[in-house]
Scaffold this motif. Structure first.
Motif, PDB file in Angstrom:
ATOM      1  N   SER A 141       0.853  -1.188   0.000  1.00  0.00           N
ATOM      2  CA  SER A 141       0.000   0.000   0.000  1.00  0.00           C
ATOM      3  C   SER A 141       0.891   1.242   0.000  1.00  0.00           C
ATOM      4  O   SER A 141       1.862   1.302   0.755  1.00  0.00           O
ATOM      5  N   PRO A 142       0.596   2.233  -0.838  1.00  0.00           N
ATOM      6  CA  PRO A 142      -0.509   2.275  -1.804  1.00  0.00           C
ATOM      7  C   PRO A 142      -0.297   1.281  -2.938  1.00  0.00           C
ATOM      8  O   PRO A 142       0.847   0.982  -3.299  1.00  0.00           O
ATOM      9  N   LYS A 143      -1.397   0.779  -3.473  1.00  0.00           N
ATOM     10  CA  LYS A 143      -1.302  -0.187  -4.557  1.00  0.00           C
ATOM     11  C   LYS A 143      -0.768   0.488  -5.819  1.00  0.00           C
ATOM     12  O   LYS A 143      -1.116   1.630  -6.113  1.00  0.00           O
ATOM     13  N   GLN A 144       0.077  -0.233  -6.533  1.00  0.00           N
ATOM     14  CA  GLN A 144       0.665   0.297  -7.760  1.00  0.00           C
ATOM     15  C   GLN A 144       0.986  -0.858  -8.706  1.00  0.00           C
ATOM     16  O   GLN A 144       1.056  -2.010  -8.272  1.00  0.00           O
ATOM     17  N   PRO A 145       1.169  -0.552 -10.000  1.00  0.00           N
ATOM     18  CA  PRO A 145       1.516  -1.606 -10.957  1.00  0.00           C
ATOM     19  C   PRO A 145       2.733  -2.389 -10.473  1.00  0.00           C
ATOM     20  O   PRO A 145       3.755  -1.802 -10.107  1.00  0.00           O
ATOM     21  N   THR A 146       2.599  -3.697 -10.462  1.00  0.00           N
ATOM     22  CA  THR A 146       3.636  -4.567  -9.896  1.00  0.00           C
ATOM     23  C   THR A 146       3.816  -5.799 -10.762  1.00  0.00           C
ATOM     24  O   THR A 146       2.837  -6.388 -11.234  1.00  0.00           O
ATOM     25  N   PHE A 147       5.061  -6.201 -10.969  1.00  0.00           N
ATOM     26  CA  PHE A 147       5.383  -7.420 -11.701  1.00  0.00           C
ATOM     27  C   PHE A 147       6.021  -8.383 -10.710  1.00  0.00           C
ATOM     28  O   PHE A 147       7.033  -8.062 -10.095  1.00  0.00           O
ATOM     29  N   THR A 148       5.418  -9.545 -10.525  1.00  0.00           N
ATOM     30  CA  THR A 148       5.903 -10.526  -9.559  1.00  0.00           C
ATOM     31  C   THR A 148       6.482 -11.731 -10.287  1.00  0.00           C
ATOM     32  O   THR A 148       5.832 -12.312 -11.164  1.00  0.00           O
TER      33      THR A 148
ATOM     34  N   GLU B 297       9.578 -18.787  -4.374  1.00  0.00           N
ATOM     35  CA  GLU B 297      10.168 -17.589  -3.821  1.00  0.00           C
ATOM     36  C   GLU B 297       9.768 -16.446  -4.739  1.00  0.00           C
ATOM     37  O   GLU B 297       9.873 -16.554  -5.958  1.00  0.00           O
ATOM     38  N   MET B 298       9.306 -15.325  -4.143  1.00  0.00           N
ATOM     39  CA  MET B 298       8.696 -14.257  -4.933  1.00  0.00           C
ATOM     40  C   MET B 298       9.518 -12.983  -4.862  1.00  0.00           C
ATOM     41  O   MET B 298       9.941 -12.565  -3.785  1.00  0.00           O
ATOM     42  N   GLN B 299       9.744 -12.402  -6.032  1.00  0.00           N
ATOM     43  CA  GLN B 299      10.378 -11.093  -6.143  1.00  0.00           C
ATOM     44  C   GLN B 299       9.434 -10.152  -6.859  1.00  0.00           C
ATOM     45  O   GLN B 299       8.812 -10.540  -7.862  1.00  0.00           O
ATOM     46  N   GLN B 300       9.327  -8.937  -6.364  1.00  0.00           N
ATOM     47  CA  GLN B 300       8.443  -7.959  -6.984  1.00  0.00           C
ATOM     48  C   GLN B 300       9.250  -6.809  -7.572  1.00  0.00           C
ATOM     49  O   GLN B 300      10.247  -6.370  -7.005  1.00  0.00           O
ATOM     50  N   PHE B 301       8.779  -6.338  -8.733  1.00  0.00           N
ATOM     51  CA  PHE B 301       9.464  -5.286  -9.471  1.00  0.00           C
ATOM     52  C   PHE B 301       8.455  -4.212  -9.853  1.00  0.00           C
ATOM     53  O   PHE B 301       7.317  -4.520 -10.201  1.00  0.00           O
ATOM     54  N   ARG B 302       8.918  -2.948  -9.789  1.00  0.00           N
ATOM     55  CA  ARG B 302       8.040  -1.821 -10.115  1.00  0.00           C
ATOM     56  C   ARG B 302       8.834  -0.736 -10.838  1.00  0.00           C
ATOM     57  O   ARG B 302      10.060  -0.636 -10.686  1.00  0.00           O
TER      58      ARG B 302
END
Length: 211
Positions: free
Chosen positions: A158-165, A175-180
């Motif tokens: 939060s705040p929500k935004q475009p995210t690539f997981t 295992e998860m990595q997030q990119f913005r």
């Protein structure tokens, strides 16, 4: 909107026999229930197409024995089957697939190098249901392309935004990595993939941050 076609429970084979040829709709089987899935349109459709093109370019440039089929059903279990937005298959493993040539059905996790889902309003499917199913099936890499920040705050913050997981299977668990934004996407399978999240998501005009 996802529509339940029939509450009667069916097997995967019954689902395939039922599946109408040349249908304008996509269907999936989840725990024995046939669901009519919203067909990708507009930004969703363009993003999936552009991302598949970018992946295909990397595959050709690196001479990897992979390909991206136009249509494909993944048999997760005897009562569950999905049609991912994008799937990358291993050419060398397809020979062991008993139903590929005749039905474009994948039954072995080792045939799959990557699955991609583009998130829409039914975001729980991609972040919760399909993530668990793809993980349990043993798919090595799973991308969640959330171009409008639809996902719940417990998934994308939060705040929500475009995210690539990017989900990578390690010892049977993702295992998860997030990119913005300007982050370069990092993929264990496609290390030559050099695009940033902005470059991926900006293939669709008017995509912006959602609060």
């Amino acid at each position: 909107m996802i529509a339940v076609i029939d509450k009667k429970l069916v097997s995967f084979d019954e689902f395939i026999d039922w599946y109408p040829e040349n249908s304008e709709n996509h269907y999936e089987l989840r725990r024995g229930v046939i669901l009519q899935m919203p067909k990708p349109r507009g930004k969703h459709s363009r993003l999936a197409g552009d991302l598949a093109f970018a992946l295909g370019t990397v595959i050709r440039q690196t001479n990897q024995p992979y390909f991206i089929p136009k249509e494909c059903v993944v048999k997760i279990a005897n009562d569950t089957g999905y049609e991912p937005d994008i799937i990358v298959l291993d050419e060398t493993a397809i020979a062991d697939e008993p139903r590929w040539e005749r039905e474009s059905i994948i039954t072995l996790s080792q045939s799959i190098k990557l699955v991609v889902e583009v998130v829409s309003t039914n975001w729980r499917d991609d972040y919760l249901v399909k993530l668990a199913d793809y993980e349990g099936f043993g798919i090595q890499e799973y991308w969640i392309a959330d171009y409008l920040g639809f996902g719940g705050r417990r998934y994308i913050g939060s705040p929500k935004q475009p995210t690539f997981t990017v989900c990578s299977l390690v010892n049977g668990e993702y295992e998860m990595q997030q990119f913005r934004g300007s982050d370069h996407l990092i993929s264990p399978t496609f290390q030559e993939f050099q695009l940033t999240v902005d470059q991926i998501f900006n293939s669709c005009p008017s995509i912006g941050t959602q609060t």
